[in-house]
Design a protein around this motif. Structure first.
Motif, PDB file in Angstrom:
ATOM      1  N   THR A   1       0.874  -1.160   0.000  1.00  0.00           N
ATOM      2  CA  THR A   1       0.000   0.000   0.000  1.00  0.00           C
ATOM      3  C   THR A   1       0.919   1.221   0.000  1.00  0.00           C
ATOM      4  O   THR A   1       2.104   1.122   0.369  1.00  0.00           O
ATOM      5  CB  THR A   1      -0.897   0.044   1.251  1.00  0.00           C
ATOM      6  OG1 THR A   1      -0.056   0.179   2.424  1.00  0.00           O
ATOM      7  CG2 THR A   1      -1.748  -1.209   1.364  1.00  0.00           C
ATOM      8  N   LEU A   2       0.395   2.368  -0.407  1.00  0.00           N
ATOM      9  CA  LEU A   2       1.230   3.572  -0.412  1.00  0.00           C
ATOM     10  C   LEU A   2       1.755   3.859   0.989  1.00  0.00           C
ATOM     11  O   LEU A   2       2.930   4.213   1.167  1.00  0.00           O
ATOM     12  CB  LEU A   2       0.438   4.764  -0.946  1.00  0.00           C
ATOM     13  CG  LEU A   2       1.200   6.096  -0.949  1.00  0.00           C
ATOM     14  CD1 LEU A   2       2.430   6.024  -1.840  1.00  0.00           C
ATOM     15  CD2 LEU A   2       0.287   7.231  -1.399  1.00  0.00           C
ATOM     16  N   GLU A   3       0.900   3.672   1.986  1.00  0.00           N
ATOM     17  CA  GLU A   3       1.311   3.922   3.374  1.00  0.00           C
ATOM     18  C   GLU A   3       2.492   3.037   3.765  1.00  0.00           C
ATOM     19  O   GLU A   3       3.477   3.505   4.368  1.00  0.00           O
ATOM     20  CB  GLU A   3       0.131   3.677   4.312  1.00  0.00           C
ATOM     21  CG  GLU A   3       0.442   3.942   5.772  1.00  0.00           C
ATOM     22  CD  GLU A   3      -0.745   3.687   6.687  1.00  0.00           C
ATOM     23  OE1 GLU A   3      -0.617   3.935   7.904  1.00  0.00           O
ATOM     24  OE2 GLU A   3      -1.801   3.242   6.187  1.00  0.00           O
ATOM     25  N   ASP A   4       2.418   1.753   3.424  1.00  0.00           N
ATOM     26  CA  ASP A   4       3.501   0.826   3.771  1.00  0.00           C
ATOM     27  C   ASP A   4       4.772   1.128   2.986  1.00  0.00           C
ATOM     28  O   ASP A   4       5.890   0.983   3.506  1.00  0.00           O
ATOM     29  CB  ASP A   4       3.063  -0.617   3.516  1.00  0.00           C
ATOM     30  CG  ASP A   4       2.032  -1.105   4.521  1.00  0.00           C
ATOM     31  OD1 ASP A   4       1.898  -0.468   5.591  1.00  0.00           O
ATOM     32  OD2 ASP A   4       1.345  -2.107   4.236  1.00  0.00           O
TER      33      ASP A   4
ATOM     34  N   ASP B   1      -0.592   0.254  -3.983  1.00  0.00           N
ATOM     35  CA  ASP B   1      -2.047   0.218  -3.833  1.00  0.00           C
ATOM     36  C   ASP B   1      -2.536   1.373  -2.957  1.00  0.00           C
ATOM     37  O   ASP B   1      -1.820   1.843  -2.069  1.00  0.00           O
ATOM     38  CB  ASP B   1      -2.443  -1.121  -3.199  1.00  0.00           C
ATOM     39  CG  ASP B   1      -3.923  -1.418  -3.296  1.00  0.00           C
ATOM     40  OD1 ASP B   1      -4.555  -1.007  -4.288  1.00  0.00           O
ATOM     41  OD2 ASP B   1      -4.456  -2.071  -2.376  1.00  0.00           O
ATOM     42  N   GLU B   2      -3.751   1.814  -3.215  1.00  0.00           N
ATOM     43  CA  GLU B   2      -4.447   2.801  -2.380  1.00  0.00           C
ATOM     44  C   GLU B   2      -3.777   4.169  -2.390  1.00  0.00           C
ATOM     45  O   GLU B   2      -3.635   4.822  -1.349  1.00  0.00           O
ATOM     46  CB  GLU B   2      -4.585   2.288  -0.935  1.00  0.00           C
ATOM     47  CG  GLU B   2      -5.435   1.035  -0.818  1.00  0.00           C
ATOM     48  CD  GLU B   2      -5.603   0.583   0.618  1.00  0.00           C
ATOM     49  OE1 GLU B   2      -4.949   1.148   1.511  1.00  0.00           O
ATOM     50  OE2 GLU B   2      -6.382  -0.359   0.837  1.00  0.00           O
ATOM     51  N   MET B   3      -3.394   4.622  -3.551  1.00  0.00           N
ATOM     52  CA  MET B   3      -2.817   5.964  -3.644  1.00  0.00           C
ATOM     53  C   MET B   3      -3.941   6.985  -3.750  1.00  0.00           C
ATOM     54  O   MET B   3      -4.792   6.887  -4.629  1.00  0.00           O
ATOM     55  CB  MET B   3      -1.899   6.073  -4.855  1.00  0.00           C
ATOM     56  CG  MET B   3      -1.173   7.401  -4.938  1.00  0.00           C
ATOM     57  SD  MET B   3       0.293   7.280  -5.954  1.00  0.00           S
ATOM     58  CE  MET B   3       0.848   8.988  -5.897  1.00  0.00           C
ATOM     59  N   GLY B   4      -3.943   7.939  -2.829  1.00  0.00           N
ATOM     60  CA  GLY B   4      -4.942   8.992  -2.886  1.00  0.00           C
ATOM     61  C   GLY B   4      -5.863   9.048  -1.693  1.00  0.00           C
ATOM     62  O   GLY B   4      -6.615  10.019  -1.532  1.00  0.00           O
ATOM     63  N   PHE B   5      -5.841   8.028  -0.825  1.00  0.00           N
ATOM     64  CA  PHE B   5      -6.734   8.039   0.331  1.00  0.00           C
ATOM     65  C   PHE B   5      -6.265   9.033   1.388  1.00  0.00           C
ATOM     66  O   PHE B   5      -7.081   9.609   2.110  1.00  0.00           O
ATOM     67  CB  PHE B   5      -6.843   6.629   0.930  1.00  0.00           C
ATOM     68  CG  PHE B   5      -7.708   5.713   0.123  1.00  0.00           C
ATOM     69  CD1 PHE B   5      -9.082   5.714   0.274  1.00  0.00           C
ATOM     70  CD2 PHE B   5      -7.146   4.864  -0.817  1.00  0.00           C
ATOM     71  CE1 PHE B   5      -9.891   4.878  -0.486  1.00  0.00           C
ATOM     72  CE2 PHE B   5      -7.938   4.029  -1.588  1.00  0.00           C
ATOM     73  CZ  PHE B   5      -9.310   4.037  -1.420  1.00  0.00           C
TER      74      PHE B   5
END
Length: 213
Positions: free
Chosen positions: A99-102, A132-136
């Protein structure tokens, strides 16, 4: 002499390949359960199945190209990205899923590494990196700079798949409002790219509708 199907040498080769795929899947960090075989193309008609099947050959990885999957939450973006990652492993490529965060967390840990040691970092060396999940969540300026560092290093060296709920025009919102950095990131990502727009309904809402029916 050609190998005979079902012969001991064939079985041994198949077993080695199964072990290689299993080991690569474990190392990749890919979530389980997402394959092209169980993706519902009927429910999500905005996705051209033929186009996905072309990407599933993994030819884009040989060209170090980007796949950008855009669309609202719950529409199958992660499913497609993971399924393409599995296909890449089956074709012999190394894959890293974050994920982007990770990814940003890992990049923070590695920021002080010497350049020679950075070459062995999974998100840099893998043939295919999935973000994954870029933009949240918007990134700080420091974290946006770390993302640029990753994208810049991989430019021309490896492929990247990104899933995002934001249109490209809205990416400055993600990257600390920095339009210059956003342009630099997009320039490298979109130079050679495949952009998929998923505009259908949410799978999660579909399941909720079934429960409430």
């Amino acid at each position: 002499m050609p190998r005979v199907a079902g012969s001991p040498s064939c079985r041994e080769t198949d077993q080695r390949e199964e072990r290689r795929i299993g080991r690569s899947l474990r190392l990749s960090g890919l979530p389980s359960g997402y394959t092209l075989g169980n993706f519902d193309f009927v429910f999500q008609p905005s996705i051209e199945k033929a186009r996905i099947e072309t990407l599933a050959t993994s030819a884009y990885i040989q060209q170090s190209e980007t796949v950008l999957i855009q669309g609202p939450p719950g529409t199958g973006k992660t499913h497609l990205a993971v399924a393409l990652g599995i296909k890449a492993i089956e074709h012999g490529f190394s894959v890293a899923f974050y994920t982007l965060e990770d990814l940003i967390h890992a990049a923070r840990q590695d920021v002080d590494r010497q350049p020679k040691r950075m070459k062995g970092v999974k998100y840099l060396k893998s043939s295919l990196l999935i973000i994954d999940e870029m933009g949240f969540q918007p990134l700080s300026r420091e974290d946006a700079a770390l993302l640029f560092r990753v994208v810049n290093y991989r430019y021309g060296r490896g492929s990247t798949i990104i899933t995002t709920n934001k249109a490209v025009k809205d990416w400055p919102e993600i990257l600390a409002g920095d339009e210059v950095m956003t342009t630099a990131v997009l320039d490298r990502l979109l130079h050679k790219s495949h952009v998929l727009h998923v505009n259908g309904r949410s799978y999660r809402l579909k399941n909720l509708e079934k429960m409430l029916a």
